[in-house]
Design an enzyme around this catalytic site. Structure first.
Site, mmCIF file in Angstrom:
data_model
loop_
_atom_site.group_PDB
_atom_site.id
_atom_site.type_symbol
_atom_site.label_atom_id
_atom_site.label_comp_id
_atom_site.label_asym_id
_atom_site.label_seq_id
_atom_site.Cartn_x
_atom_site.Cartn_y
_atom_site.Cartn_z
ATOM 1 N N SER A 142 0.827 -1.132 -0.043
ATOM 2 C CA SER A 142 -0.257 0.042 0.016
ATOM 3 C C SER A 142 0.957 1.258 0.042
ATOM 4 O O SER A 142 1.943 1.167 0.485
ATOM 5 C CB SER A 142 -0.887 -0.017 1.256
ATOM 6 O OG SER A 142 -1.339 1.307 1.621
ATOM 7 N N TYR A 155 -1.019 -1.037 10.414
ATOM 8 C CA TYR A 155 -1.093 -1.347 9.103
ATOM 9 C C TYR A 155 0.026 -0.871 8.171
ATOM 10 O O TYR A 155 0.359 -1.902 7.249
ATOM 11 C CB TYR A 155 -2.432 -0.794 8.603
ATOM 12 C CG TYR A 155 -2.979 -1.195 7.123
ATOM 13 C CD1 TYR A 155 -3.400 -2.308 6.614
ATOM 14 C CD2 TYR A 155 -2.623 -0.142 6.255
ATOM 15 C CE1 TYR A 155 -3.725 -2.385 5.274
ATOM 16 C CE2 TYR A 155 -2.927 -0.039 4.920
ATOM 17 C CZ TYR A 155 -3.353 -1.527 4.450
ATOM 18 O OH TYR A 155 -3.711 -1.605 3.093
#
Ligand SMILES: NC(=O)c1ccc[n+]([C@@H]2O[C@H](COP(=O)([O-])OP(=O)(O)OC[C@H]3O[C@@H](n4cnc5c(N)ncnc54)[C@H](OP(=O)(O)O)[C@@H]3O)[C@@H](O)[C@H]2O)c1
Length: 280
Positions: A142, A155
């Site tokens: 990401s 995350y």
């Protein structure tokens, strides 16, 4: 790996969101697909769509953090299709939370799903890929793994780990026919984690952040496999200048990025908290 025709590809988290698009794209490219996720019902829907496209598919309901299941996934793919060419580590979870409020168990769990499981699945896949002298490992990371994105701390750490792992795999196995890529999507709309956050909180994608569809992520993955690309940042607006700023001028990045939309999850968190207050 120029062609995916008759190659075998495992896709974790293939039941919905981005993973569903990745699996459909690999199926359309002619690959035999092995779909993994915990929910059998959701997996069945993707399976039916891939069969409808005319490709072979094997469905494995499993938790990627389970060591026994990890070995079974690799073995089942080899048994059914006789080879293992592509592993797409896509299954992932994300918590929108102030890091200090997350409990230890949840932090460990999130890192297990997002980082440890991809590493362990790769470890099991590599000997077969090396023996074939052909294989590609894809990490669905990401932009949050590079750009400081408030309230996604755990995350973001897992995604940074995925990027580092893919980079290092490429160096470690250069010349063996086995390689790896990191795909780093920005804000993905239409389906997946961010689309759900948008639905639940009503936050709108900031103009300067850009966005991307699951299909665009899938196209990037196919290019990465076919042309052995190292890192692809998938976003509707150019993101490489931001990455350079982050790397060379991190303090400037801290000032600039919230103004360009990096604060979006913080706004979402405020909305979640507001809703909870109204409910209690
Ligand atoms: N959406 C975005 O904006 C965005 C942006 C950048 C990167 N990403 C990355 O893209 C990947 C996919 O995200 P998404 O947005 O498509 O999320 P999603 O809609 O929540 O889908 C996640 C998938 O992973 C599976 N999964 C979750 N935990 C699992 C476990 N322990 N074992 C096996 N499967 C598991 C889920 O199925 P079950 O729940 O049935 O297991 C589902 O198929 C993630 O790695 C995410 O970090 C997403």
């Amino acid at each position: 790996m120029r062609t995916l025709e008759q190659r075998t590809a495992i896709i974790t988290g293939a039941s919905r969101g981005i993973g569903r698009s990745l699996a459909l794209a690999l199926g359309r490219a002619g690959a035999n697909t092995v779909l993994v996720a915990r929910s059998f019902t959701d997996l069945e829907e993707t399976t039916a769509e891939i069969r409808h496209q005319g490709s072979e598919v094997l469905t494995i309901p499993a938790d990627v953090t389970d060591a026994v299941a990890q070995a079974q996934i690799i073995q089942a793919a080899l048994k059914r299709f006789g080879a293992l060419d592509v592993l797409v580590n896509n299954a992932g979870q994300c918590d929108v939370a102030e890091f200090h409020t997350m409990d230890e168990k949840r932090i460990r769990q999130l890192l297990d799903v997002n980082l440890t499981a991809p590493l362990l699945l790769s470890r099991l896949a590599l000997p077969h890929m090396l023996q074939q002298r052909r294989g590609h490992i894809v990490m669905i990371a990401s932009v949050a793994g590079v750009v400081g994105t408030p309230v996604l701390d755990a995350y973001a750490a897992s995604k940074a780990g995925m990027i580092g792992f893919a980079r290092t795999l490429r160096s470690s196995y250069r010349g063996t026919g086995v390689s790896a890529s990191a795909i780093c999507p920005g804000l993905v709309d239409e389906a997946g984690i961010y689309a759900r956050v948008q639905q639940e909180t009503g936050v709108e994608t900031p103009k300067f952040a850009g966005s991307v569809t699951p299909d665009q992520v899938a196209q990037a993955m196919l290019r990465a496999i076919r042309f052995d690309l190292a890192e692809l940042y998938v976003n509707s607006l150019p993101i490489r200048p931001m990455l350079l700023i982050q790397m060379l001028f991190p303090r400037m990045a801290e000032w600039l990025f919230p103004r360009l939309g990096a604060d979006i999850y913080r706004h979402a968190l405020r909305e979640y908290e507001h809703k909870m207050r109204l409910q209690s």
